[in-house]
Design an enzyme around this catalytic site. Structure first.
Site, mmCIF file in Angstrom:
data_model
loop_
_atom_site.group_PDB
_atom_site.id
_atom_site.type_symbol
_atom_site.label_atom_id
_atom_site.label_comp_id
_atom_site.label_asym_id
_atom_site.label_seq_id
_atom_site.Cartn_x
_atom_site.Cartn_y
_atom_site.Cartn_z
ATOM 1 N N GLY A 14 -14.672 -13.058 -27.332
ATOM 2 C CA GLY A 14 -13.948 -12.150 -28.227
ATOM 3 C C GLY A 14 -12.452 -12.416 -28.198
ATOM 4 N N CYS A 148 -4.503 0.098 -26.978
ATOM 5 C CA CYS A 148 -3.298 -0.523 -27.546
ATOM 6 C C CYS A 148 -2.382 0.479 -28.256
ATOM 7 C CB CYS A 148 -3.698 -1.655 -28.487
ATOM 8 S SG CYS A 148 -5.109 -1.275 -29.534
ATOM 9 N N ASN A 311 -0.887 -6.179 -29.286
ATOM 10 C CA ASN A 311 -2.100 -5.405 -28.948
ATOM 11 C C ASN A 311 -3.036 -6.169 -28.025
ATOM 12 O OD1 ASN A 311 -2.223 -6.839 -31.603
ATOM 13 N ND2 ASN A 311 -4.407 -6.498 -31.319
HETATM 14 N N1 LIG Z 1 -8.605 -6.272 -30.014
HETATM 15 C C1 LIG Z 1 -7.658 -5.511 -29.487
HETATM 16 O O1 LIG Z 1 -6.486 -5.590 -29.855
HETATM 17 C C2 LIG Z 1 -7.980 -4.536 -28.386
HETATM 18 C C3 LIG Z 1 -6.924 -3.831 -27.801
HETATM 19 C C4 LIG Z 1 -7.215 -2.914 -26.768
HETATM 20 C C5 LIG Z 1 -8.519 -2.728 -26.367
HETATM 21 N N2 LIG Z 1 -9.519 -3.416 -26.979
HETATM 22 C C6 LIG Z 1 -10.889 -3.165 -26.514
HETATM 23 O O2 LIG Z 1 -11.324 -4.339 -25.817
HETATM 24 C C7 LIG Z 1 -12.725 -4.515 -26.028
HETATM 25 C C8 LIG Z 1 -12.935 -5.925 -26.590
HETATM 26 O O3 LIG Z 1 -12.244 -6.017 -27.830
HETATM 27 P P1 LIG Z 1 -12.170 -7.370 -28.655
HETATM 28 O O4 LIG Z 1 -11.239 -7.097 -29.772
HETATM 29 O O5 LIG Z 1 -11.923 -8.523 -27.769
HETATM 30 O O6 LIG Z 1 -13.671 -7.443 -29.199
HETATM 31 P P2 LIG Z 1 -14.452 -8.684 -29.827
HETATM 32 O O7 LIG Z 1 -13.495 -9.710 -30.293
HETATM 33 O O8 LIG Z 1 -15.414 -8.109 -30.803
HETATM 34 O O9 LIG Z 1 -15.274 -9.285 -28.575
HETATM 35 C C9 LIG Z 1 -16.315 -8.589 -27.964
HETATM 36 C C10 LIG Z 1 -16.951 -9.479 -26.897
HETATM 37 O O10 LIG Z 1 -17.981 -8.741 -26.241
HETATM 38 C C11 LIG Z 1 -19.193 -9.493 -26.239
HETATM 39 N N3 LIG Z 1 -20.290 -8.531 -26.349
HETATM 40 C C12 LIG Z 1 -20.599 -7.741 -27.409
HETATM 41 N N4 LIG Z 1 -21.655 -6.950 -27.119
HETATM 42 C C13 LIG Z 1 -22.008 -7.240 -25.849
HETATM 43 C C14 LIG Z 1 -23.026 -6.766 -24.975
HETATM 44 N N5 LIG Z 1 -23.886 -5.813 -25.369
HETATM 45 N N6 LIG Z 1 -23.100 -7.268 -23.725
HETATM 46 C C15 LIG Z 1 -22.235 -8.229 -23.297
HETATM 47 N N7 LIG Z 1 -21.265 -8.734 -24.088
HETATM 48 C C16 LIG Z 1 -21.155 -8.246 -25.340
HETATM 49 C C17 LIG Z 1 -19.057 -10.419 -27.442
HETATM 50 O O11 LIG Z 1 -19.772 -11.622 -27.259
HETATM 51 P P3 LIG Z 1 -21.338 -11.768 -27.543
HETATM 52 O O12 LIG Z 1 -21.698 -10.776 -28.616
HETATM 53 O O13 LIG Z 1 -21.501 -13.200 -27.943
HETATM 54 O O14 LIG Z 1 -22.006 -11.474 -26.214
HETATM 55 C C18 LIG Z 1 -17.575 -10.743 -27.427
HETATM 56 O O15 LIG Z 1 -17.321 -11.798 -26.535
HETATM 57 C C19 LIG Z 1 -13.163 -3.403 -26.996
HETATM 58 O O16 LIG Z 1 -13.726 -2.356 -26.272
HETATM 59 C C20 LIG Z 1 -11.856 -2.980 -27.652
HETATM 60 O O17 LIG Z 1 -11.875 -1.638 -28.089
HETATM 61 C C21 LIG Z 1 -9.277 -4.328 -27.954
#
Ligand SMILES: NC(=O)c1ccc[n+]([C@@H]2O[C@H](COP(=O)([O-])OP(=O)(O)OC[C@H]3O[C@@H](n4cnc5c(N)ncnc54)[C@H](OP(=O)(O)O)[C@@H]3O)[C@@H](O)[C@H]2O)c1
EC number: 1.2.1.103
Length: 347
Positions: A14, A148, A311
């Protein structure tokens, strides 16, 4: 301390997982032993994150977790709470980037999310926004990195609380502009290039979930609106504050210098000359820096407070590594020294 500690990243394919892998690659103490992705199992990390093509590392299944010193979990909301026992079994310290362990009461999850499946862990987790509560982090076994938009808002308003310019009863209106990476790497109709390009779109005009975090950790109920804008990285909060008593620029400088003067990642930018006179996401893109600033509007008895972060760095992966550094007694800035680029294009 030159000790090497092993790290794992669940959700390494992700956006924030990729940032964690980038930061850990340059970290003097943490060495990545494993990263997981169900969709990209056995593919190289460089297949998904082209900036990491030099790494000799392949994604594995989250079902085959190895034992590590620290496990970063960068998965969608709900995943960590479902798998927390396995995560804690695999690592001395789990640093979760999702909202699953940020709030302290089950009732808050009922109100703001879809409930919680293991509320007994809420007492055991430490919220991590180091500028707010670094003293809680040494030795912590479960760390919840701050959200964030909440981080941007809390960093902007904290100096006003500490200087007693705000007591918590005043009305505060917060408008946050966020980039598309906040939505993660998963595709949705709203995130397609054609739909997302060029927008200034109110996506959470009221009721954003980060209000709960701000309320709990800042002690203030804010009127909060989030706009999705046309940038990839960044969260910029503009806070409109209406204090009871007049406040001078000197009071504000004193408040901000008092709180952030010794902070390694905080910069106060408030007026002066040049192009970049106030905080902007572009100035901190790719870095763990947060910028805060302010302006006074005596006509309307208003203070305008600005705050900008990346973020995916100070708002998630950078904050998580910062928290892990403190948890393990390492240099706080280890692996986070990158100062960004200037000039750059759209962040
Ligand atoms: N993006 C931001 O700016 C940001 C900022 C603060 C906090 N966050 C938080 O950080 C977390 C990740 O955000 P992101 O933006 O990086 O999300 P993302 O790009 O959608 O990545 C999610 C990751 O989790 C994996 N995943 C999904 N379902 C899963 C499961 N059931 N078991 C194990 N792995 C799983 C996915 O890979 P696979 O599906 O291939 O396993 C992927 O690697 C979220 O909770 C988000 O709210 C994000």
């Amino acid at each position: 301390m030159s000790e090497t500690l092993t790290a794992g990243v669940v959700g390494g394919s992700g956006f924030t997982g990729g940032e964690l892998l980038r930061l850990l690659d340059g970290h003097p103490n943490f060495e990545v032993a494993q990263t997981t992705s169900r969709s990209y199992e056995r593919k190289t990390v460089g297949h998904v994150h082209p900036n990491l093509r030099h790494l000799d590392l392949r994604f594995t299944s989250p079902a085959d977790l190895e034992s590590v010193d620290v496990l970063f979990t960068a998965t969608p909301h709900g995943v960590s709470m479902e798998h927390i026992d396995a995560f804690q079994e695999a690592a001395d310290t789990v640093v979760d980037l999702s909202a699953d362990f940020r709030l302290s009461e089950e009732a808050q999850y009922d109100e703001w999310y879809d409930g919680h499946v293991c509320p007994e862990y809420l007492d055991k987790s430490e919220y991590a926004l180091p500028e707010l509560n670094r003293e809680n982090l040494p030795g912590a076994e479960l760390i919840a990195a701050g959200g964030c938009n909440a981080t941007a808002t809390i960093l902007g308003l904290k100096p006003l609380f500490d200087a007693e310019i705000l007591s918590g009863d005043e009305q505060v209106v917060v408008d946050v502009k966020v980039g598309s990476s906040e939505g993660g790497a998963g595709a949705s109709k709203a995130s397609s290039h054609a739909e997302r390009s060029g927008i200034v779109r109110p996506y959470a005009p009221t009721g954003h979930r980060h209000e709960a975090e701000i309320q709990e950790y800042l002690g203030l109920s804010v009127s909060f609106t989030v706009h999705a804008v046309d940038m990839v990285r960044g969260a910029a909060a503009t806070c409109h504050v209406f204090p009871d008593d007049p406040v001078s620029k000197g009071d504000m400088w004193k408040a901000f210098r008092g709180v952030y003067g010794d902070e390694p990642f905080m910069r106060t930018v408030a007026g002066g000359g040049g192009v970049y006179r106030y905080p902007e996401p572009k100035s901190v893109a790719g870095t763990n820096y947060g910028e805060v600033g302010f302006e006074i509007d005596p006509t309307n008895r208003r203070l305008v407070v600005f705050s900008a972060i990346d973020n995916m760095m100070k708002g998630s992966a950078g904050q998580a590594v910062h928290a892990a550094n403190i948890a393990f007694g390492l240099e706080e800035t280890a692996g986070l020294e990158f100062t960004g680029y200037h000039p750059i294009g759209s962040p």
